[in-house]
Design a protein around this motif. Structure first.
Motif, PDB file in Angstrom:
ATOM      1  N   SER A 135       8.660   0.555  -0.732  1.00  0.00           N
ATOM      2  CA  SER A 135       7.753  -0.658  -0.608  1.00  0.00           C
ATOM      3  C   SER A 135       8.302  -1.885  -1.570  1.00  0.00           C
ATOM      4  N   SER A 136       7.516  -2.211  -2.723  1.00  0.00           N
ATOM      5  CA  SER A 136       8.137  -3.301  -3.131  1.00  0.00           C
ATOM      6  C   SER A 136       7.328  -3.401  -4.372  1.00  0.00           C
ATOM      7  N   ILE A 137       7.449  -4.522  -5.381  1.00  0.00           N
ATOM      8  CA  ILE A 137       6.667  -4.848  -6.161  1.00  0.00           C
ATOM      9  C   ILE A 137       5.604  -5.900  -5.404  1.00  0.00           C
ATOM     10  N   THR A 152       2.295  -6.842   4.629  1.00  0.00           N
ATOM     11  CA  THR A 152       2.835  -5.581   4.984  1.00  0.00           C
ATOM     12  C   THR A 152       3.176  -4.738   4.017  1.00  0.00           C
ATOM     13  N   LYS A 153       3.560  -4.886   2.953  1.00  0.00           N
ATOM     14  CA  LYS A 153       3.850  -4.132   1.732  1.00  0.00           C
ATOM     15  C   LYS A 153       2.583  -3.498   1.329  1.00  0.00           C
ATOM     16  N   PHE A 154       1.357  -4.201   1.233  1.00  0.00           N
ATOM     17  CA  PHE A 154       0.280  -3.676   0.616  1.00  0.00           C
ATOM     18  C   PHE A 154      -0.170  -2.757   1.690  1.00  0.00           C
ATOM     19  N   ALA A 155       0.165  -2.937   2.980  1.00  0.00           N
ATOM     20  CA  ALA A 155      -0.417  -1.974   3.869  1.00  0.00           C
ATOM     21  C   ALA A 155       0.619  -0.730   3.746  1.00  0.00           C
ATOM     22  N   VAL A 156       1.732  -0.794   3.610  1.00  0.00           N
ATOM     23  CA  VAL A 156       2.423   0.652   3.362  1.00  0.00           C
ATOM     24  C   VAL A 156       1.920   1.262   2.148  1.00  0.00           C
ATOM     25  N   GLU A 157       1.530   0.472   0.999  1.00  0.00           N
ATOM     26  CA  GLU A 157       0.963   1.253  -0.142  1.00  0.00           C
ATOM     27  C   GLU A 157      -0.373   1.857   0.036  1.00  0.00           C
ATOM     28  N   GLY A 158      -1.189   1.364   0.988  1.00  0.00           N
ATOM     29  CA  GLY A 158      -2.412   2.165   1.421  1.00  0.00           C
ATOM     30  C   GLY A 158      -2.415   3.120   2.379  1.00  0.00           C
TER      31      GLY A 158
END
Length: 276
Positions: A135-137, A152-158
């Motif tokens: 992911s990423s910060i 997209t990165k918030f999506a990867v976290e969820g």
């Protein structure tokens, strides 16, 4: 070939964190499947008995299936999947074409999901495995003009957090690595900067974002440091989900956790203010 040697499949291994991760696992004695869109290119990895360099384009499901099959045929099994392939689209949302919007989600989210789906039957049959999603910060905090990338990165976290519960039922771990800035080319292959100078109202902010993010990335950690975190996440045997990679990642995420929305937003706005 030692049948007890573990195997990792890494996506986006042609450069940056992906290549550093492939090299780090290989140095630790693992079999490595280093995948990329154009394996015939100049990626700096040397194929060997323990290093398979092969094609995998996360937007091409056929290439995903072929890479997984080649991995199992070559090494007998896959123990860890590192979903690293991705890029960042930055710019005013009004300037983003429908094609750019779709590509950002295709690569960073749908491609990651498709690759995970392709490996899961193998993991389920073995009742073991580990999925490491890079992911990423930027999956926990957001900066101006990064609406698509951060989405997209918030999506990867969820996705990862929910999948963790699900895959625990079949003995498979899910991990998330959250790098901060890394010493890579800010305008290189991992970033797509989109702008329309006709949208004059956004131009002062656009210029300020480039002025701020460029030095932040240049002062970031070496990809090798983040690769060590990926390795730790894949091998520590714990139920921990998230791993921060880099001093700036630790600093930014701690600031986010310790601040309410108003305070944090004010700090970001001050940092990116075109008037400063």
């Amino acid at each position: 070939m030692n049948n007890n040697t573990k195997t990792v499949l890494v996506t986006g291994a042609s450069s940056g964190l992906g290549r550093a991760t492939a090299e780090h696992f290989h140095a630790q004695g693992w079999n490595v499947v280093a995948t990329m869109r154009t394996p015939e290119g100049d990626h700096g990895l040397t194929p060997s008995d323990r290093m398979l360099v092969t094609r995998l384009d996360v937007q091409d499901t056929g290439s995903i299936r072929s890479a997984v099959a080649a991995s199992i045929q070559r090494f007998g099994r896959i123990d860890v999947l590192v979903n690293n392939a991705g890029y960042g689209a930055y710019g005013p949302l009004e300037a983003m074409s429908p094609e750019e919007v779709r590509r950002q989600f295709d690569v960073n989210v749908l491609g990651l999901i498709a690759t995970t789906q392709a490996v899961l039957p193998h993991f389920r049959a073995n009742r073991s495995g580990c999925v490491v999603n890079v992911s990423s910060i930027g999956g926990r905090i957001a900066f101006p003009l990064g609406s698509l990338y951060h989405a997209t990165k918030f999506a990867v976290e969820g996705f990862s957090e929910a999948l963790r519960y699900e895959l625990a039922e079949i003995g498979v771990a899910v991990k998330v690595v959250e790098p901060g800035g890394m010493k890579t080319d800010f305008g290189g292959r991992s970033l797509a900067v989109v702008n329309d100078e006709g949208l004059g109202e956004y131009q002062p902010l656009f210029r300020k974002v480039l002025d701020v993010l460029g030095p932040l990335v240049a002062a970031g950690s070496a990809p090798e440091l983040a690769a060590e975190v990926v390795y730790t996440a894949a091998t520590d045997g714990t139920s921990r989900l998230r791993y921060e990679a880099g001093p700036d990642a630790v600093q930014f995420l701690e600031a986010r956790r310790s601040s309410d929305d108003a305070t944090f937003f004010a700090g970001v706005e001050a940092q990116f203010s075109p008037d400063r």
